[in-house]
Design an enzyme around this catalytic site. Structure first.
Site, PDB file in Angstrom:
ATOM      1  N   LYS A  53       0.839  -1.206   0.000  1.00 30.97           N
ATOM      2  CA  LYS A  53       0.000   0.000   0.000  1.00 30.97           C
ATOM      3  C   LYS A  53       0.872   1.254   0.000  1.00 30.97           C
ATOM      4  O   LYS A  53       0.622   2.210  -0.736  1.00 30.97           O
ATOM      5  CB  LYS A  53      -0.939  -0.010   1.217  1.00 30.97           C
ATOM      6  CG  LYS A  53      -2.063  -1.029   1.083  1.00 30.97           C
ATOM      7  CD  LYS A  53      -2.858  -1.234   2.365  1.00 30.97           C
ATOM      8  CE  LYS A  53      -3.845  -2.390   2.205  1.00 30.97           C
ATOM      9  NZ  LYS A  53      -4.596  -2.726   3.405  1.00 30.97           N
ATOM     10  N   GLN A  97      -4.360  -1.431   9.605  1.00 26.68           N
ATOM     11  CA  GLN A  97      -4.413  -2.767   9.012  1.00 26.68           C
ATOM     12  C   GLN A  97      -5.028  -3.771   9.989  1.00 26.68           C
ATOM     13  O   GLN A  97      -4.682  -3.803  11.171  1.00 26.68           O
ATOM     14  CB  GLN A  97      -2.992  -3.206   8.609  1.00 26.68           C
ATOM     15  CG  GLN A  97      -2.921  -4.513   7.855  1.00 26.68           C
ATOM     16  CD  GLN A  97      -3.507  -4.445   6.441  1.00 26.68           C
ATOM     17  OE1 GLN A  97      -3.655  -3.375   5.861  1.00 26.68           O
ATOM     18  NE2 GLN A  97      -3.859  -5.589   5.899  1.00 26.68           N
ATOM     19  N   ASP A 120     -10.688   3.200   4.205  1.00 24.35           N
ATOM     20  CA  ASP A 120     -11.181   1.821   4.133  1.00 24.35           C
ATOM     21  C   ASP A 120     -12.704   1.792   3.978  1.00 24.35           C
ATOM     22  O   ASP A 120     -13.274   0.789   3.558  1.00 24.35           O
ATOM     23  CB  ASP A 120     -10.847   1.073   5.439  1.00 24.35           C
ATOM     24  CG  ASP A 120      -9.593   0.232   5.344  1.00 24.35           C
ATOM     25  OD1 ASP A 120      -9.310  -0.288   4.250  1.00 24.35           O
ATOM     26  OD2 ASP A 120      -8.909   0.077   6.378  1.00 24.35           O
TER      27      ASP A 120
HETATM   28  N1  GUN Z   1      -6.763  -6.536   6.161  1.00 26.88           N
HETATM   29  C1  GUN Z   1      -7.050  -7.227   5.032  1.00 26.88           C
HETATM   30  N2  GUN Z   1      -7.660  -6.416   4.136  1.00 26.88           N
HETATM   31  C2  GUN Z   1      -7.750  -5.198   4.701  1.00 26.88           C
HETATM   32  C3  GUN Z   1      -8.269  -3.952   4.267  1.00 26.88           C
HETATM   33  O1  GUN Z   1      -8.786  -3.792   3.163  1.00 26.88           O
HETATM   34  N3  GUN Z   1      -8.163  -2.928   5.159  1.00 26.88           N
HETATM   35  C4  GUN Z   1      -7.603  -3.078   6.379  1.00 26.88           C
HETATM   36  N4  GUN Z   1      -7.564  -2.006   7.174  1.00 26.88           N
HETATM   37  N5  GUN Z   1      -7.117  -4.221   6.812  1.00 26.88           N
HETATM   38  C5  GUN Z   1      -7.186  -5.272   5.973  1.00 26.88           C
END
Ligand code: GUN
Length: 289
Positions: A53, A97, A120
């Protein structure tokens, strides 16, 4: 033979569009949009995801920061950290995350993020906005699915309206299933959300013009689950017993029946990060008014 919907190519186009938007934002405001990612603990998969990311943000000109907090971080410390990010005007997007270490309630953390920075789209305010058809931030994976669906419809010369179509979403998670259902409903589809307690899932799926699989069960959806000509969006990322990456759909089998299928890898996956970048630019643009 079904058409393969190429998520890698579409994500690359989307990233280019975001890069252009980021440059315009910079010219207008004198700063880059900022995305801050928080990783608590040392889950190896999460470490890879968050690094990806951060890297993707930098590639489109978004100022990215990855905050690595130790496994010993308490919930109170994390909440305080999130508050600091909320208060920083240079930060437009905050992503904590998941999963979080034991002892930290993910709901309390999600609730602490400023909804206008919640890239998100997990905050209850944003979930609610989506539900009532108002402007908020929408979760990245369902947005990616809709973009793939739109690209396919455009490619076959069909419009984006799904009026009269039956969409079946397998999986009722807050991250994918529920928001996906809302997005399809907003396009006038008749939507069924199926889950582990649904009776005769294959028969239900065979009535779907659009089938979205988001359950995390390798190759669960076979050819006999698919209506001839259906559009199949595969959100699953699983590993086979041999360690090979695969989706929730048996792609090869599905290809013999469906009209279009997203592959794994190279389908929904690449779209998710591209949508995160776009959500960050959207959040930044709205925040400067
Ligand atoms: N863990 C797995 N996918 C995601 C996501 O799209 N956002 C977040 N914050 N954690 C994740």
């Amino acid at each position: 033979m079904a058409r393969i919907i190429d998520g890698k190519a579409l994500a690359s186009k989307l990233r280019e569009r975001v890069a252009t938007g980021v440059a315009e934002f910079h010219a207008l405001t004198g700063r880059a949009p900022g995305l801050d990612v928080v990783l608590v603990g040392d889950d190896p998969a999460s470490a890879v995801y968050t690094r990806n990311k951060e890297k993707a943000a930098a590639e489109v000109g978004i100022r990215g920061a990855l905050h690595r907090l130790p496994t010993t971080t308490t919930e109170a410390e994390l909440l305080e950290f999130v508050q600091r990010l909320n208060a920083d005007p240079a930060i437009d997007g905050i992503l904590v995350q998941l999963p979080l270490p034991n002892g930290i309630d993910p709901n309390r953390v999600t609730d602490a993020i400023d909804p206008s920075k919640d890239v998100d789209g997990f905050h209850p305010v944003n979930a609610g906005m989506l539900c009532v058809g108002r402007e908020g931030l929408v979760p990245c994976t369902p947005r990616g699915c809709m973009a793939l669906l739109d690209a396919h419809l455009a490619a076959i010369g069909a419009g984006p309206d799904l009026g009269g179509k039956h969409a079946v979403v397998i999986g009722r998670s807050n991250i994918v299933g529920k928001p996906m259902a809302q997005l399809l409903l907003a396009r006038n589809a008749t939507v069924t959300v199926a889950h582990s307690r649904t009776r005769d899932l294959p028969a239900l799926c065979r009535t779907a013009d659009v089938l979205v699989a988001a359950v995390g069960r390798p190759k669960m959806v076979g050819a006999d689950w698919i209506k001839p000509g259906a559009i199949v969006l595969d959100v699953g990322i699983n590993r086979t017993a041999e360690g090979k990456l695969c989706g929730d759909v048996d792609t090869e089998a599905a290809m013999t029946v469906a009209g279009a299928v997203t592959p794994v890898p190279g389908g929904v996956g690449p779209m998710t990060i591209a949508m995160l970048l776009e959500n960050t630019l959207t959040a930044a643009s709205r925040r400067v008014g």
